[in-house]
Design a protein around this motif. Structure first.
Motif, PDB file in Angstrom:
ATOM      1  N   ASN A  74       0.965 -12.582  -4.334  1.00  0.00           N
ATOM      2  CA  ASN A  74       0.917 -11.358  -3.544  1.00  0.00           C
ATOM      3  C   ASN A  74      -0.506 -11.044  -3.096  1.00  0.00           C
ATOM      4  OD1 ASN A  74       3.611 -11.105  -4.198  1.00  0.00           O
ATOM      5  ND2 ASN A  74       3.255  -9.669  -5.866  1.00  0.00           N
ATOM      6  N   VAL A  75      -0.636 -10.595  -1.860  1.00  0.00           N
ATOM      7  CA  VAL A  75      -1.894 -10.053  -1.347  1.00  0.00           C
ATOM      8  C   VAL A  75      -1.639  -8.590  -1.020  1.00  0.00           C
ATOM      9  CG1 VAL A  75      -3.683 -10.208   0.418  1.00  0.00           C
ATOM     10  CG2 VAL A  75      -2.519 -12.290  -0.361  1.00  0.00           C
ATOM     11  N   ARG A  76      -2.429  -7.694  -1.614  1.00  0.00           N
ATOM     12  CA  ARG A  76      -2.119  -6.281  -1.497  1.00  0.00           C
ATOM     13  C   ARG A  76      -3.388  -5.446  -1.399  1.00  0.00           C
ATOM     14  NH1 ARG A  76      -0.264  -4.543  -7.649  1.00  0.00           N
ATOM     15  NH2 ARG A  76      -2.370  -4.087  -8.389  1.00  0.00           N
ATOM     16  N   THR A  77      -3.196  -4.230  -0.908  1.00  0.00           N
ATOM     17  CA  THR A  77      -4.257  -3.237  -0.928  1.00  0.00           C
ATOM     18  C   THR A  77      -3.671  -1.919  -1.415  1.00  0.00           C
ATOM     19  OG1 THR A  77      -6.113  -2.309   0.317  1.00  0.00           O
ATOM     20  CG2 THR A  77      -4.000  -2.451   1.464  1.00  0.00           C
ATOM     21  N   TYR A  78      -4.471  -0.854  -1.379  1.00  0.00           N
ATOM     22  CA  TYR A  78      -4.095   0.411  -2.011  1.00  0.00           C
ATOM     23  C   TYR A  78      -4.012   1.506  -0.963  1.00  0.00           C
ATOM     24  CZ  TYR A  78      -5.272  -2.452  -5.941  1.00  0.00           C
ATOM     25  OH  TYR A  78      -5.291  -3.492  -6.830  1.00  0.00           O
ATOM     26  N   VAL A  79      -2.891   2.227  -0.965  1.00  0.00           N
ATOM     27  CA  VAL A  79      -2.649   3.235   0.056  1.00  0.00           C
ATOM     28  C   VAL A  79      -2.041   4.478  -0.580  1.00  0.00           C
ATOM     29  CG1 VAL A  79      -2.259   1.467   1.826  1.00  0.00           C
ATOM     30  CG2 VAL A  79      -0.293   2.453   0.602  1.00  0.00           C
ATOM     31  N   THR A  80      -2.007   5.547   0.207  1.00  0.00           N
ATOM     32  CA  THR A  80      -1.238   6.729  -0.148  1.00  0.00           C
ATOM     33  C   THR A  80      -0.341   7.094   1.031  1.00  0.00           C
ATOM     34  OG1 THR A  80      -2.902   8.296   0.674  1.00  0.00           O
ATOM     35  CG2 THR A  80      -3.071   7.615  -1.641  1.00  0.00           C
ATOM     36  N   TYR A  81       0.759   7.742   0.723  1.00  0.00           N
ATOM     37  CA  TYR A  81       1.638   8.290   1.758  1.00  0.00           C
ATOM     38  C   TYR A  81       1.998   9.711   1.342  1.00  0.00           C
ATOM     39  CZ  TYR A  81       5.515   8.937   5.001  1.00  0.00           C
ATOM     40  OH  TYR A  81       6.344   9.420   5.989  1.00  0.00           O
ATOM     41  N   LYS A  82       1.608  10.670   2.167  1.00  0.00           N
ATOM     42  CA  LYS A  82       1.777  12.091   1.857  1.00  0.00           C
ATOM     43  C   LYS A  82       1.202  12.406   0.481  1.00  0.00           C
ATOM     44  CE  LYS A  82       5.788  12.742   4.848  1.00  0.00           C
ATOM     45  NZ  LYS A  82       7.220  13.165   4.969  1.00  0.00           N
ATOM     46  N   GLY A  83       0.061  11.785   0.199  1.00  0.00           N
ATOM     47  CA  GLY A  83      -0.660  12.060  -1.024  1.00  0.00           C
ATOM     48  C   GLY A  83      -0.237  11.245  -2.228  1.00  0.00           C
TER      49      GLY A  83
END
Length: 232
Positions: A74-83
Motif C-alpha cells: 500500500n502507498v498512502r497518505t494522511y487526510v481528514t474529511y469534515k475534521g
C-alpha cells in the motif's frame, strides 16, 4: 468489542511501515479536493506498507475463501474529511486476482494486480512486488527489512502514534466520498532497518537524493476487522 458488524476480517503479518515527510504541495496533486491533507506539526507525510495477509474471511461466509493468503503493498497518505482523520490510498497492489476484485467491490478501493513474493531467511524479510495489471504502469518495489529492539506502543502525543494509529480509510467512487472504518488493537511495534528500491510508486515524492531518512517500524502480526463502507 465491535459495536458494528464487520464485513471482512484479515490477519496482517510481517508488516513494515515506511514513513517519510513530503511537500504539502506535491501530495496535494494526488489527493481529491474533497479531503484536507492531514499534517503533524505542519508537515505532510507519505507511507508505504508491505505485508502478507492471511485468514481472510467475509461475514456470513463460513467456507474458506479462495484468496485466504496473499501479499499486499500500500502507498498512502494522511487526510481528514469534515475534521475526521484517516488515510487515503494512492495505490494498493495485491498478488491474487480474486482478492483484487473482491476488494474493489467490497471496499471501493483502487486495488491493482501485481506479482509478489515474500521470503525470509530467519533474520531478513525480503518483499518484491511488480504491478502486472493491464492498463497500468509496471511500478515495482523491493525491500529487505528486519526488526530490532524491544516491542512498544506509541504514546498518544507522538509522531509514531499519529502515523500508525489510524482507524478510518477514506476513498471516493465517482464524486461520492466513502468512509471505511477498521478495528484492531493498538499497534505493538519494533523499530526496523531496511533497504528499499522502488520505481514509479511515488513519482516525484521519493526521498532519494535528499537528506531525508525514512522512519521504519515493524509489526509481526495484527488481526483487523473491516466495517461497512458508508457513503458520506
Amino acid at each position: 468489542m465491535l459495536k458494528i458488524a464487520w464485513v471482512a476480517r484479515q490477519t496482517w503479518k510481517d508488516l513494515l511501515f515506511i514513513h517519510w515527510p513530503v511537500s504539502l504541495e506535491k501530495i496535494r496533486q494526488y489527493v481529491p479536493e474533497a479531503f484536507e491533507i492531514d499534517t503533524f506539526e505542519g508537515q505532510a507525510w507519505l507511507s508505504i506498507v508491505p505485508f502478507y495477509g492471511t485468514n481472510v474471511q467475509l461475514s456470513g461466509i463460513p467456507a474458506p475463501l479462495p484468496f485466504t493468503h496473499f501479499a499486499e503493498l500500500n502507498v498512502r497518505t494522511y487526510v481528514t474529511y469534515k475534521g475526521e482523520p484517516g488515510v487515503y490510498f494512492l495505490s494498493l497492489d495485491a498478488n491474487h486476482c480474486l482478492a483484487v476484485v473482491a476488494a474493489r467491490s467490497l471496499l471501493h478501493m483502487p486495488y491493482r494486480r501485481a506479482r509478489m513474493t515474500k521470503t525470509s531467511n530467519g533474520e531478513w524479510i525480503h518483499f518484491l512486488s511488480r504491478r502486472v495489471e493491464k492498463g497500468y504502469r509496471p511500478d515495482s518495489f523491493y525491500g529487505r527489512y528486519r526488526p530490532y529492539g524491544d516491542s512498544f506502543q506509541a504514546s498518544s502525543d507522538s509522531l509514531t502514534y499519529w502515523l500508525t494509529e489510524r482507524y478510518c480509510l477514506w476513498t471516493m467512487r465517482g464524486n461520492k466520498v466513502y468512509k471505511g472504518p477498521i478495528s484492531h488493537e493498538p499497534w505493538n511495534l519494533r523499530r526496523a532497518e531496511a533497504e528499499i528500491e522502488m520505481h514509479g510508486l511515488v513519482n516525484d515524492m521519493h526521498w532519494r537524493g535528499t537528506n531525508i531518512t525514512p522512519i521504519f517500524y515493524y509489526s509481526p502480526f495484527k488481526a483487523v476487522h473491516y466495517l461497512p463502507f458508508v457513503e458520506q
